[in-house]
Design a protein around this motif. Structure first.
Motif, PDB file in Angstrom:
ATOM      1  N   ASN A 626    -148.737 -17.606  27.424  1.00 33.00           N
ATOM      2  CA  ASN A 626    -149.698 -18.358  26.602  1.00 33.00           C
ATOM      3  C   ASN A 626    -149.946 -19.772  27.108  1.00 33.00           C
ATOM      4  O   ASN A 626    -150.277 -20.665  26.320  1.00 33.00           O
ATOM      5  CB  ASN A 626    -149.229 -18.402  25.140  1.00 33.00           C
ATOM      6  N   GLN A 627    -149.765 -19.992  28.418  1.00 36.54           N
ATOM      7  CA  GLN A 627    -149.994 -21.308  28.985  1.00 36.54           C
ATOM      8  C   GLN A 627    -150.921 -21.210  30.198  1.00 36.54           C
ATOM      9  O   GLN A 627    -150.773 -20.299  31.010  1.00 36.54           O
ATOM     10  CB  GLN A 627    -148.673 -21.955  29.422  1.00 36.54           C
ATOM     11  N   PRO A 628    -151.850 -22.165  30.340  1.00 42.40           N
ATOM     12  CA  PRO A 628    -152.651 -22.223  31.560  1.00 42.40           C
ATOM     13  C   PRO A 628    -151.820 -22.824  32.692  1.00 42.40           C
ATOM     14  O   PRO A 628    -151.139 -23.844  32.498  1.00 42.40           O
ATOM     15  CB  PRO A 628    -153.810 -23.143  31.178  1.00 42.40           C
ATOM     16  N   ILE A 629    -151.823 -22.198  33.847  1.00 42.26           N
ATOM     17  CA  ILE A 629    -151.046 -22.695  34.975  1.00 42.26           C
ATOM     18  C   ILE A 629    -151.961 -22.850  36.182  1.00 42.26           C
ATOM     19  O   ILE A 629    -153.040 -22.251  36.260  1.00 42.26           O
ATOM     20  CB  ILE A 629    -149.867 -21.768  35.326  1.00 42.26           C
ATOM     21  N   SER A 630    -151.518 -23.672  37.122  1.00 47.53           N
ATOM     22  CA  SER A 630    -152.236 -23.805  38.391  1.00 47.53           C
ATOM     23  C   SER A 630    -151.260 -24.188  39.475  1.00 47.53           C
ATOM     24  O   SER A 630    -150.237 -24.813  39.214  1.00 47.53           O
ATOM     25  CB  SER A 630    -153.346 -24.865  38.291  1.00 47.53           C
ATOM     26  N   GLY A 631    -151.596 -23.794  40.694  1.00 53.48           N
ATOM     27  CA  GLY A 631    -150.835 -24.233  41.851  1.00 53.48           C
ATOM     28  C   GLY A 631    -151.483 -25.385  42.573  1.00 53.48           C
ATOM     29  O   GLY A 631    -150.958 -25.847  43.590  1.00 53.48           O
ATOM     30  N   ASP A 632    -152.629 -25.852  42.058  1.00 54.47           N
ATOM     31  CA  ASP A 632    -153.371 -26.902  42.753  1.00 54.47           C
ATOM     32  C   ASP A 632    -153.572 -28.156  41.909  1.00 54.47           C
ATOM     33  O   ASP A 632    -154.425 -28.984  42.214  1.00 54.47           O
ATOM     34  CB  ASP A 632    -154.730 -26.370  43.216  1.00 54.47           C
ATOM     35  N   GLY A 633    -152.785 -28.328  40.866  1.00 53.47           N
ATOM     36  CA  GLY A 633    -152.846 -29.556  40.080  1.00 53.47           C
ATOM     37  C   GLY A 633    -154.114 -29.712  39.280  1.00 53.47           C
ATOM     38  O   GLY A 633    -154.578 -30.839  39.065  1.00 53.47           O
ATOM     39  N   SER A 634    -154.678 -28.616  38.784  1.00 52.93           N
ATOM     40  CA  SER A 634    -155.909 -28.694  38.000  1.00 52.93           C
ATOM     41  C   SER A 634    -155.643 -29.361  36.655  1.00 52.93           C
ATOM     42  O   SER A 634    -154.625 -29.083  36.006  1.00 52.93           O
ATOM     43  CB  SER A 634    -156.484 -27.303  37.770  1.00 52.93           C
ATOM     44  N   PRO A 635    -156.558 -30.217  36.191  1.00 51.70           N
ATOM     45  CA  PRO A 635    -156.399 -30.813  34.860  1.00 51.70           C
ATOM     46  C   PRO A 635    -156.347 -29.725  33.788  1.00 51.70           C
ATOM     47  O   PRO A 635    -156.978 -28.675  33.914  1.00 51.70           O
ATOM     48  CB  PRO A 635    -157.651 -31.675  34.709  1.00 51.70           C
ATOM     49  N   GLY A 636    -155.581 -29.987  32.743  1.00 56.08           N
ATOM     50  CA  GLY A 636    -155.496 -29.050  31.644  1.00 56.08           C
ATOM     51  C   GLY A 636    -154.538 -27.902  31.862  1.00 56.08           C
ATOM     52  O   GLY A 636    -154.550 -26.939  31.091  1.00 56.08           O
ATOM     53  N   HIS A 652    -140.926 -26.599  40.337  1.00 57.65           N
ATOM     54  CA  HIS A 652    -141.308 -27.817  39.625  1.00 57.65           C
ATOM     55  C   HIS A 652    -142.444 -27.496  38.663  1.00 57.65           C
ATOM     56  O   HIS A 652    -143.434 -26.860  39.046  1.00 57.65           O
ATOM     57  CB  HIS A 652    -141.762 -28.898  40.597  1.00 57.65           C
ATOM     58  N   LEU A 653    -142.313 -27.951  37.434  1.00 58.35           N
ATOM     59  CA  LEU A 653    -143.370 -27.845  36.439  1.00 58.35           C
ATOM     60  C   LEU A 653    -143.800 -29.243  36.041  1.00 58.35           C
ATOM     61  O   LEU A 653    -142.972 -30.050  35.583  1.00 58.35           O
ATOM     62  CB  LEU A 653    -142.887 -27.076  35.206  1.00 58.35           C
ATOM     63  N   ILE A 654    -145.090 -29.551  36.221  1.00 54.61           N
ATOM     64  CA  ILE A 654    -145.633 -30.875  35.896  1.00 54.61           C
ATOM     65  C   ILE A 654    -146.719 -30.687  34.846  1.00 54.61           C
ATOM     66  O   ILE A 654    -147.653 -29.895  35.027  1.00 54.61           O
ATOM     67  CB  ILE A 654    -146.169 -31.574  37.157  1.00 54.61           C
ATOM     68  N   ASN A 655    -146.603 -31.424  33.768  1.00 55.58           N
ATOM     69  CA  ASN A 655    -147.445 -31.220  32.585  1.00 55.58           C
ATOM     70  C   ASN A 655    -148.758 -31.987  32.714  1.00 55.58           C
ATOM     71  O   ASN A 655    -148.838 -33.173  32.407  1.00 55.58           O
ATOM     72  CB  ASN A 655    -146.683 -31.671  31.334  1.00 55.58           C
ATOM     73  N   LEU A 656    -149.804 -31.287  33.166  1.00 51.21           N
ATOM     74  CA  LEU A 656    -151.136 -31.878  33.290  1.00 51.21           C
ATOM     75  C   LEU A 656    -152.064 -31.401  32.174  1.00 51.21           C
ATOM     76  O   LEU A 656    -153.285 -31.526  32.284  1.00 51.21           O
ATOM     77  CB  LEU A 656    -151.746 -31.527  34.649  1.00 51.21           C
TER      78      LEU A 656
END
Length: 869
Positions: A626-636, A652-656
């Motif tokens: 239930n989470q949007p993820i990206s490997g390219d640092g997309s906003p949101g 690494h998980l970074i909250n964008l």
């Protein structure tokens, strides 16, 4: 869908053991502390230690209760998830008393290791610190800066260096603009003796004793002092100091227009050819003087950035961007021959970007001790900077990389007070020039006696930057600044050539106590010029953007030069001119930076080691329910970055999720904290997982927590499943595992990580339990984790079937880098198998190999296996 799942029994045992340790040491035993005994600060006596050194660990304690206290103080030192040392002592503290006590620890003989210190009471109060045990500081440079060399007391210098080394673990310092001239750094008016002081390029007074005192204080902490020097520039009048124009670089073939930088104050820097042997010898002598007379440990070499279509003195086209390694290598040799222990060199790759100007020459060919790069406008986004870090580190054999990246640059961040809402005299409100904030601005601020007064309220007692946004068409203007009725200084307002521009480069720093204050901007006798005044900002860094950028840099493998000696003992860098203090840190940001630097020191081996390999940026490795993820640092999104060592997979998980754009330097919203993230992480089916751990600078002062996990297999592949308790800014999950080399170095495709493909066994002749089919459309992919034991050129051989009537193609990526196109000729039928190969260089360790169908590829295949030779 067929699914296999089990809980690893040895994983259970490991978790149970760690749980016992954590309970025994009261890491998370108390929701609120059971006493008034507080562990306030943990710090060490040096910035760095050699293996076998003795560390003195100091602990600041306080008793805020009404009774005296005597009890046990405990010490626990861990390397990643492993406890390496523990101790305890009895401490007594009277009511209302603050004390400092110490522990001693002899560091292990293993070199280049980071450790986390935890000191706690049996009542549950605790604090942490970090230790870097590295014989070579350039392995993990945590670079700070010194920028003020005026009349500074020894006590102030010692306090600043103590703060930066003890609270922020800075182990090296760049001395910025300390020199007299860029080609003659040390002034000797009589030609022999060093002058007590001199003026720099911008008229600042440089006190030689201050420079020496800083170097001495830094050395006392086992840290290093680097002399900032321009690599290929000399000041105006350079011919009076033995520099020849024949060494120069020119815009024309007739040497009439030498490249230069005009600072607008009658001062220039004129540029010279880095490959010119005479220049190399001349500037080499200057650098040796920095080392021998100044006591510096090395040279921070700078340059002025991209300049193409230039010529040498004799009219020959000059390739400036590929000339720097020649100079760097000559300087390095010269410094080593002079004094090997003081021969450190790094060089600024200006405007760093993937395949950017001078990047390949410096990163591939220069004998620097670590890489350094100033980031401007070609690597703006999170993923841009990640890609750049990976490229520079890969091209340089994984040397350390430091980024000079100026946060909130060109942004007027901080609490804003509009001039039109202030108290004013002699001026009037207008809105007839664009670019103002609020509802307008104050014009006709042009006569003696005019003033604007702001009523402000601040919540913290600390230094502030009073930043004025203004318009000024033609003449340099000044205004006197008063705080609570007392004049604190004069601020200059610079001409912009038009009234239709508002800028915010006028500022002054002042210490304010918490509460109400008045700030008056006055046209006093002696002040000059006319301005339009738009607003005043209490210039401050946006904490969210700083923390997210630092997370992105560190997770990608680079550190950040951002902290220096200055206001409140430590200041943050907002600008390429280091003495600029137009933005300051809030107390909250200072606390966050302490946690960040402690974290990157304690976990340096999982962040910066040269044996860390990268993966690509696809989503095939991870899913979060239930989470949007990206490997390219997309906003949101939650941005995932995957790394591998021989012993660990690192996620690494970074909250964008609250990011308003993808630009790391820009102001951003505070991330919304995420809780209980259900993660599936896909990896090699050969992996034997023995533990899953999470650590974060945002969680429990950086302490590692063991996570419950299960393993299983689904249609994508083999996975580890676990729940991450919380994600504020940045979490690092590290999965301890072993990946054996399979028989015959053969990796079965049906067991690999699969994206948009399926498995089958309906054609004879396959190996293993089946093969991958449906590998026929753009976006299809199969990802292998392979274990390489020896460095060298290796052949990646893919066994496939193809009965399409055409040669099929796929792209091959290793650790996220394209290494070739795989060509697979048509075969007799789908029951016929053949092989196709690409060659690549691989270092020892765990690597990812992806076979990918992109928009350049064509035609279906069945994929049986990958063999690595």
């Amino acid at each position: 869908m067929f699914m296999v799942m089990k809980i690893h029994e040895h994983g259970k045992i490991a978790i149970a053991i760690l749980a016992i340790i954590l309970l025994a040491n009261c890491i998370n035993c108390y929701a609120s502390y059971a006493s008034d005994i507080h562990v306030n600060r943990v710090y060490t006596d040096k910035a760095r230690y050699n293996p076998g050194d003795t560390v003195t660990i100091s602990v600041d304690l306080s008793n805020t209760g009404i009774g005296d206290w005597s009890g046990t103080l405990n010490l626990l030192i861990t390397h990643l998830e492993t406890v390496v040392y523990s101790s305890s002592k009895t401490v007594s503290i009277n009511s209302g008393q603050d004390i400092t006590t110490t522990f001693s620890w002899v560091t292990p003989i293993i070199d280049h290791q980071g450790y986390l210190i935890k000191v706690y009471t049996n009542a549950g109060d605790y604090q942490t610190g970090a230790v870097d045990v590295s014989s070579d500081w350039t392995k993990y440079p945590r670079y700070g800066y010194i920028q003020d060399f005026g009349d500074i007391t020894q006590n102030t210098i010692d306090t600043q260096i103590n703060t930066l080394t003890q609270d922020f673990y800075i182990n090296s310092f760049q001395f910025y603009d300390w020199m007299w001239r860029h080609e003659v750094p040390i002034s000797r008016s009589d030609g022999i003796n060093i002058d007590a002081s001199w003026e720099d390029l911008f008229g600042r007074r440089i006190v030689w004793n201050t420079v020496q005192s800083y170097i001495s204080a830094i050395h006392s902490k086992n840290a290093k002092a680097m002399a900032y020097m321009m690599s290929y520039a000399a000041r105006e009048g350079y011919d009076n100091y033995g520099v020849s124009p024949t060494w120069g670089v020119f815009w024309d073939t007739n040497h009439a227009s030498q490249l230069n930088v005009d600072f607008g104050n009658g001062k220039y820097l004129w540029l010279f050819a880095p490959t010119n042997a005479n220049w190399q010898n001349y500037i080499g002598n200057a650098y040796v003087e920095c080392i021998n007379a100044g006591g510096f440990d090395g040279i921070q070499m700078d340059q002025m950035g991209q300049r193409d279509n230039v010529y040498d003195y004799f009219g020959n086209r000059y390739d400036l961007q590929n000339s720097f390694s020649s100079l760097i290598n000559a300087i390095k040799t010269r410094l080593v021959n002079n004094n090997p222990s003081r021969s450190y060199v790094d060089f600024n790759i200006v405007d760093g970007a993937v395949n950017g100007w001078a990047v390949n020459d410096v990163s591939s060919n220069a004998n620097t001790d670590f890489n350094y790069s100033e980031i401007w406008w070609k690597a703006n986004n999170y993923n841009d900077i990640r890609n750049y870090i990976e490229q520079v580190r890969s091209k340089s054999g994984k040397k350390a990389l430091v980024l000079a990246a100026y946060m909130n640059y060109n942004e007027n961040t901080g609490d804003r007070y509009e001039a039109e809402n202030a108290v004013y005299y002699g001026v009037d409100v207008e809105s007839n020039h664009p670019g103002y904030s609020g509802t307008g601005f104050l014009q006709n601020f042009a006569h003696e006696g005019d003033y604007v007064q702001f009523d402000i309220n601040v919540s913290e007692s600390r230094y502030y930057a009073l930043v004025f946004q203004y318009g000024n068409r033609s003449d340099h203007a000044t205004r006197s600044i008063y705080v609570d009725g007392s004049k604190i200084g004069v601020v200059g307002f610079h001409p912009q050539g038009t009234w239709d521009a508002f800028v915010h480069d006028a500022y002054i720093n002042v210490f304010l106590t918490a509460g109400n204050h008045t700030i008056r901007v006055a046209y006093d006798r002696g002040d000059t010029g006319a301005i339009n005044l738009d607003c005043m900002t209490l210039g401050e860094f946006n904490e969210a953007s700083v923390r997210l950028a630092n997370a992105a840099f560190a997770a990608s493998g680079a550190t950040h030069i951002e902290l220096g000696a200055g206001l409140d003992d430590v200041t943050m860098l907002p600008h390429e001119y280091y003495p600029n203090t137009s933005k300051v840190m809030s107390e909250s940001l200072k606390t966050s930076m302490k946690e960040h630097y402690k974290f990157i020191t304690a976990y340096e081996n999982l962040l910066f080691d040269s044996n860390i390999n990268y993966s690509d940026q696809g989503n095939q490795y991870i899913s979060i329910a239930n989470q949007p993820i990206s490997g390219d640092g997309s906003p949101g999104t939650i941005w995932h970055i995957t790394r591998m060592t021989v012993d660990y997979d690192i996620l690494h998980l970074i909250n964008l999720k609250s990011e308003n754009d993808a630009r790391w330097r820009n102001w951003t919203n505070t991330p919304v904290k995420q809780s209980n993230l259900a993660v599936k992480y896909y990896m090699s089916p050969e992996a034997d997982v023995t533990g899953v751990y999470v650590a974060s600078p945002d969680l429990d002062h950086g302490i590692t927590h063991a996570l419950n996990y299960t393993t299983g297999t689904d249609s994508v592949g083999f996975y580890v499943s676990f729940t991450v308790p919380s994600l504020e800014y940045w979490d690092m999950i590290y999965i301890k595992r072993t990946i054996p080399v399979p028989k015959d170095n053969r990796y079965e495709a049906e067991d690999a990580i699969k994206t948009n493909v399926s498995t089958n066994n309906n054609h004879a002749g396959y190996t293993g339990s089946g093969f991958v089919d449906g590998f026929a459309e753009q976006g299809d992919e199969v990802t292998f984790q392979v274990n390489i034991s020896t460095a060298g050129n290796h052949t990646l051989t893919f066994r496939y079937a193809n009965d399409t009537g055409y040669t099929s193609t796929r792209q091959i990526y290793v650790d996220g880098v394209h290494v070739g196109t795989l060509y697979m000729p048509d075969l007799a039928n789908w029951d016929t198998w053949s092989t196709a190969s690409v060659n690549t260089y691989l270092t020892p360790g765990i690597h990812t190999v992806c076979i990918y169908y992109d928009n350049t590829c064509a035609h279906a295949i069945n994929l049986d296996n990958l063999t690595v030779y």
